[in-house]
Design an enzyme around this catalytic site. Structure first.
Site, short mmCIF file in Angstrom:
data_model
loop_
_atom_site.label_atom_id
_atom_site.label_comp_id
_atom_site.label_asym_id
_atom_site.label_seq_id
_atom_site.Cartn_x
_atom_site.Cartn_y
_atom_site.Cartn_z
N LYS A 1 4.43 0.84 9.69
CA LYS A 1 4.60 2.08 8.92
C LYS A 1 4.10 3.28 9.71
CE LYS A 1 3.27 0.04 4.80
NZ LYS A 1 2.54 0.07 3.54
N GLU B 1 0.88 -1.17 0.00
CA GLU B 1 0.00 0.00 0.00
C GLU B 1 0.91 1.22 0.00
OE1 GLU B 1 -2.78 0.16 3.24
OE2 GLU B 1 -3.43 2.17 2.68
N ARG C 1 5.48 -13.02 9.37
CA ARG C 1 6.09 -11.74 9.06
C ARG C 1 7.40 -11.63 9.83
NH1 ARG C 1 4.00 -6.63 9.75
NH2 ARG C 1 2.18 -7.33 8.64
P1 ATP Z 1 2.35 -1.91 8.03
O1 ATP Z 1 1.56 -2.81 8.95
O2 ATP Z 1 3.65 -1.48 8.56
O3 ATP Z 1 1.55 -0.79 7.48
P2 ATP Z 1 1.64 -3.48 5.84
O4 ATP Z 1 1.68 -4.94 5.95
O5 ATP Z 1 0.31 -2.86 6.00
O6 ATP Z 1 2.70 -2.86 6.81
P3 ATP Z 1 1.75 -3.33 3.03
O7 ATP Z 1 2.19 -2.21 2.19
O8 ATP Z 1 0.32 -3.69 3.01
O9 ATP Z 1 2.23 -2.97 4.48
O10 ATP Z 1 2.65 -4.61 2.80
C1 ATP Z 1 2.96 -5.07 1.52
C2 ATP Z 1 3.37 -6.51 1.62
O11 ATP Z 1 4.49 -6.65 2.47
C3 ATP Z 1 2.25 -7.38 2.16
O12 ATP Z 1 2.10 -8.49 1.31
C4 ATP Z 1 2.74 -7.79 3.50
O13 ATP Z 1 2.34 -9.08 3.78
C5 ATP Z 1 4.26 -7.68 3.39
N1 ATP Z 1 4.85 -7.33 4.67
C6 ATP Z 1 4.62 -6.23 5.40
N2 ATP Z 1 5.30 -6.25 6.55
C7 ATP Z 1 6.01 -7.41 6.56
C8 ATP Z 1 6.92 -8.02 7.46
N3 ATP Z 1 7.24 -7.46 8.62
N4 ATP Z 1 7.45 -9.22 7.13
C9 ATP Z 1 7.14 -9.80 5.96
N5 ATP Z 1 6.29 -9.27 5.07
C10 ATP Z 1 5.73 -8.10 5.34
MG MG Z 2 -1.27 -3.63 4.75
#
Ligand code: ATP
Ligand code: MG
Length: 761
Positions: free
Chosen positions: A275, A38, A265
């Protein structure tokens, strides 16, 4: 970077799945994955794990991987974030198939499919207000209630949906919902939302849309539209999978039909990864920006001097797992050091200079020494390093009052200056107030190149630079941004910021570095990378990527003599790191326990330090069922009540403790009562139930009472609830506190779960 994401063939539970799919001839033998960020922040090291995994699988199976901006939420998304994401993915070596894709491009198709759901009687427009919808959704033990609008006719639903889209209604007046089952055991399946009205400007579609699809509807369709075969996400989405499948089944047939798989994760010690929290660090100016070298962002690590190869090595080392655990940051540091050791030429820099005058060297004579960039291998290139009467060495390499085992420079001692000459210190120059301002030394003019004619060997070889021909440089030394392993744990994460995470010194660097490589090892100091952003002509800035040795682990060992004294001048860390994950992984019995109960590696590793306790835990967990809960209570409360006495001293066995844990897990016992009575139980023995019965502590507050209290708290704190939903998640504490007061005696975990269910709906 031209290197590929996946240099070697890897195998993990995902490759097992893909191998089976290929063997069964599924998806026309194709593998199509995607990375769907995102665009509401910069990518961090957790994302890099997902990137390397998705692009790596595509490469390993000669498939494709898409880069898709998951931009279905009009607020908080931004084109700058889109650019940074593209840059970071490319830098990591991700080669996406075709153009970058945008979920918002599929809005028309998603809408068309929503109309089809309505026409098939699978979706309806609900006009309850948010509060009613929440109330009627039920909760864990209680089925939901059908909306009074659930049986609207198809024609009416279609008409309302079209008018929602046309902008006839205000935000929050209607939603489109899937017609699944209001008493489904999975609450996410209780008529989930498909579209909500949001009169908001979108960074790509502008004002075309005033209804936006919900994540659970949009995501499977994005995958299906793009022909994704394996949709890999993190474990939190496990319960969403049922819904993912439902939407695809209702909108299909799709070929290929995507399948969702979840992996753990990445969570790293001494780091935050959300984020929202990273944004807060940037906005509150706790760091200089998203690319501050202390940030766990890809941009920050790149600016610090970490390479994509080091991140890839790290990702491969930690592997792909199905249960969450905390990775020791020492593993990341190990991968970084190993990578830099191989790629960094060596150069001379003095971080904390003290002046040296060679009394027997001619005033105007300057020698240009030819020193190899790679020690012992001049064939890889050399550079000129000037040497004259006036030099600098590091003040930590000199002692005015040397301890017994001091090996470096002191009055009357001789050292080798690397690649140059032997020098002996004859006298100290001091300012009127007694400070050391310089050293007067004599040089052995016959030791050029660092070898004496009589073959004598000084105890130390020091790094040095020429005083007049070296260049002043700002050198930034970084330490971990947080000083505890779990900054997300207790209280506000900001209170755990390490005040010494950045130290700036004015160093002297050899002149060849103005033109030379941008990534080097400063001999005897660490690995450094020229800062591309803040360096100015004549005023270079160098970032320390990482020290030569792991000072955190070193600090754990008993410090001795001179070494200790020298090290006392550098900030000493407070917490040692043990590689618990590796310890657990090296022991099949522990690995089995970890998998069976989904235990945190560090917690299990610590437990396993005491074999008796480990056996006790196994008995208890087998009875309790919930191993993680049992482990927590065993380590905190039970061990606490024992106050250092061995577990063998307990007057009840592991099974009895397990029975108590089972009651706790089932809500038959409150946390408060358990906490209060464990010490008494440890003294008295027998069954916990008997201690509880005699204590007269109230039975748990019943579900109905909790629900009433929750309703009252939500009504009284409308403003906080709204702010929480807009992202101010730290208000959870306030709301939970209010709820605990309102529902006196209730189980804090039940209260928290009930509150979270409300807040996240
Ligand atoms: P945040 O919770 O920090 O906002 P997010 O998961 O919402 O992170 P996205 O932009 O939706 O952020 O993530 C994009 C991709 O990265 C998703 O497929 C998610 O599963 C993966 N991802 C995010 N954080 C991690 C992590 N700590 N370890 C592995 N994969 C991750
Ligand atoms: Mg997300």
């Amino acid at each position: 970077m031209t290197q590929s994401v996946s240099p070697s063939r890897r195998s993990n539970f995902l490759t097992d799945i893909i191998d089976a799919d290929l063997a069964a001839g599924k998806n026309d033998q194709k593998v199509v994955t995607r990375f769907p960020p995102e665009p509401n922040g910069y990518l961090h090291i957790g994302h890099s794990k997902s990137i390397l995994l998705n692009f790596g699988l595509a490469e390993q199976y000669q498939g494709r991987c898409h880069l898709r901006m998951d931009d279905t939420n009009p607020v908080a998304e931004d084109i700058d974030y889109v650019r940074s994401i593209e840059h970071d993915v490319a830098w990591l070596g991700g080669k996406w198939d075709g153009e970058v894709r945008f979920a918002s491009d599929y809005f028309p198709r998603m809408y068309e499919l929503a109309e089809r759901l309505v026409q098939a009687g699978k979706a309806y427009v609900d006009s309850q207000d948010v509060e009613e919808m929440r109330k009627n959704r039920g909760d864990f033990g209680r089925p939901g209630v059908n909306s009074p609008f659930r049986e609207r006719s198809i024609a009416e639903n279609l008409d309302l949906l079209r008018r929602m889209k046309a902008g006839e209604f205000a935000d929050g007046t209607h939603v489109l919902r899937a017609k699944v089952d209001m008493s489904h055991p999975n609450i996410l399946m209780r008529d989930p939302l498909i579209y909500r009205i949001r009169h908001a400007h979108h960074h790509r579609t502008g004002d075309t849309w005033c209804i936006y699809p919900m994540y659970d509807y949009a995501h499977p369709l994005e995958d299906a539209i793009e022909g994704i075969t394996h949709s890999i996400c993190t474990l939190e989405f496990e319960t969403n999978r049922e819904l993912y499948d439902w939407f695809l089944d209702q909108t299909g047939p799709w070929n290929p039909r995507p399948r969702q798989y979840e992996f753990a994760r990445l969570a790293l010690g001494y780091t935050v990864m959300s984020k929202r929290k990273l944004l807060q660090l940037v906005q509150d100016k706790r760091v200089s920006g998203w690319d501050d070298p202390r940030m766990p962002t890809v941009a920050g690590m790149r600016r610090r001097g970490v390479t994509p190869e080091a991140l890839r090595d790290f990702a491969e080392r930690i592997g792909v797992a199905k249960n969450n655990s905390l990775v020791d940051i020492g593993k990341l540091e190990f991968s970084i050091r190993q990578d830099l050791e191989k790629r960094c030429p060596r150069a001379l820099a003095v971080l904390r200079p003290v002046a040296v005058t060679l009394t027997n060297w001619p005033d105007d004579m300057v020698q240009q020494l030819d020193l190899p960039w790679w020690p012992g291998d001049p064939s890889q290139g050399t550079r000129k390093v000037p040497f004259s009467k006036y030099l600098y060495i590091d003040r930590d390499d000199f002692s005015a009052d040397p301890p017994a085992d001091w090996r470096r420079l002191a009055v009357g001692r001789e050292v080798r200056l690397q690649g140059a000459y032997f020098v002996r210190c004859d006298a100290i120059e001091r300012s009127p107030d007694g400070q050391v301002t310089g050293l007067r030394c004599s040089v052995d003019l016959h030791s050029r190149g660092g070898e004496a004619q009589d073959g004598r060997q000084p105890a130390a070889t020091l790094h040095w630079v020429d005083a007049r021909h070296s260049v002043a440089a700002e050198v930034r030394l970084y330490d971990r941004l947080f000083n505890v392993e779990l900054p997300d744990g207790e209280g506000d994460f900001l209170q755990h910021l390490n005040p010494d995470s950045l130290q700036t010194v004015t160093a002297r660097i050899e002149p060849a570095l103005t033109e030379g490589p941008e990534r080097v090892q400063f001999v005897r100091v660490g690995y450094f990378f020229r800062d591309g952003k803040d360096s100015q002509p004549g005023a270079p800035v160098w970032n320390q990527t990482i020290s030569l040795k792991d000072s955190w682990t070193k600090a754990k060992q008993p410090a001795r003599g001179a070494k200790a004294k020298a090290e006392a001048q550098t900030p000493q860390p407070t917490a040692p790191t043990t590689d618990w994950a590796a310890l657990v992984a090296s022991d099949p019995a522990l690995t089995a326990l970890q998998t069976r109960y989904g235990l945190d590696a560090a917690a299990l590793g610590r437990l396993a330090q005491d074999g008796e306790r480990l056996a006790y835990f196994q008995d208890a967990a087998a009875v309790a069922g919930d191993g993680a809960l049992t482990l927590r209570w065993l380590q905190n409360d039970l061990a606490g009540a024992l106050a250092g006495a061995p577990f063998a001293a307990l007057p009840f066995d592991g099974k009895a403790f397990g029975r108590m844990m089972a009651d706790l897990a089932a809500g038959k016992l409150t946390n408060t009562a358990a906490k209060a009575l464990i010490p008494a139980w440890v003294k008295r023995g027998g069954e916990f139930a008997a201690v509880l019965a005699d204590s007269g502590l109230a039975a748990p507050v019943q579900g109905d009472q909790l629900r009433t209290a929750l309703a009252e708290v939500l009504a009284a704190h409308g403003a906080e609830v709204a702010r929480y939903r807009q992202g101010e998640t730290k208000l959870l504490g306030v709301l939970l506190g209010a709820l605990m007061r309102q529902a006196k005696g209730c189980d804090p975990q039940a209260a928290r779960a009930a509150l979270m269910a409300e807040l996240q709906s």
